[in-house]
Scaffold this active site. Sequence first.
Site, PDB file in Angstrom:
ATOM      1  CE  LYS A  52      -3.836  -2.416   2.160  1.00 31.91           C
ATOM      2  NZ  LYS A  52      -4.622  -2.723   3.355  1.00 31.91           N
ATOM      3  CD  GLN A  96      -3.564  -4.259   6.541  1.00 35.90           C
ATOM      4  OE1 GLN A  96      -3.517  -3.239   5.861  1.00 35.90           O
ATOM      5  NE2 GLN A  96      -4.088  -5.381   6.085  1.00 35.90           N
ATOM      6  CG  ASP A 119      -9.878  -0.054   4.505  1.00 40.23           C
ATOM      7  OD1 ASP A 119      -9.578  -0.187   3.304  1.00 40.23           O
ATOM      8  OD2 ASP A 119      -9.155  -0.439   5.441  1.00 40.23           O
TER       9      ASP A 119
END
Length: 293
Positions: A52, A96, A119
């Site tokens: 990422k 995460q 997200d």
Amino acid sequence: MGDIIDGKAVAATVTAEVARRVEGIVAQGVRPGLAVVVVGDHEPSRIYVRHKMRGCERVGIRSAVHALPASVTQEEVLAVVERLNADPEVHGILVQLPLPPGLGTRTILHAIDPHKDVDGFHPVNMGQVATGRPPLAPCTPKGVMRLLREYEVPIRGAHAVVVGRSRVVGRPMAALLLAADATVTICHRHTDDTAAHTARADILVVAVGVPELVRGSWVREGAVVIDVGISRSSSGRLVGDVCFAEVQPRARLITPVPGGVGPMTIAMLLENTCVLAERLRGLPPWPPLGSPA
Ligand code: NAD
């Protein structure tokens, strides 16, 4: 024999778009910023985070990793999230997953400012997805929609079957397909005879995490098959949730693992960071409203 959907190529197209978009945002005095919170030493998480960050670097997004030890308390993680919520240089925040045991995933995800929830896992954003008008959708299902669009797969009126109902993939996937006017069936671990449902799918999306669960006989001739799963076989090979060798001859289009959905997830994370930077700074959205999102 079904054609292979080249996720790497589509992800490269999206990444190039995002790089141009970042230039446009920077020209208006803002550099999009992404903060990634990673807790503990979960090896796959470390690898995903590295990918990422590399993606951000490639397109000019400022990124920072906040690595916390597995021994951190929930209050300490929440304090980091609060600090990032208040930081004007941070437009997107990503925690995460999975978090180590003892930390409340829900509590921590809910603490992220929904305007910075890159997200799309905050209930406010999940709600927008569920009501069919998402300003921002979770990266993996959004990436699948983009693949379907790039390969001109008709969705309106198609029967889409989603196997898996996780908050991260299956549920938002079904909502996005429904919003695009598909007739949607969702299967999960308690579904009786999943194969009977998948065999009626025009579009089959599988996000289960069981290597090669979907066999050739589960798939209708001419179906479009999207395999979200990523597992390691006993020999260390990456495999999806679909038995590629059996399903490809029946499918019209199929994603490989790796090189299908995976690269799209990162590309969509970069795109979502731009969307948030534009919205938070009141910049005109790109592409203009009205074009397909
Ligand atoms: P999850 O474990 O949260 O959810 C799995 C879902 O599958 C559940 O809803 C469960 O009910 C269902 N399920 C389990 N066994 C089943 C069975 N035999 N038949 C029907 N349904 C069954 O998983 P997740 O986070 O949604 O991830 C699924 C897979 O996708 C994993 O392999 C994960 O690594 C992968 N993944 C890939 C990406 C990517 O970028 N390519 C992103 C996220 C997840």
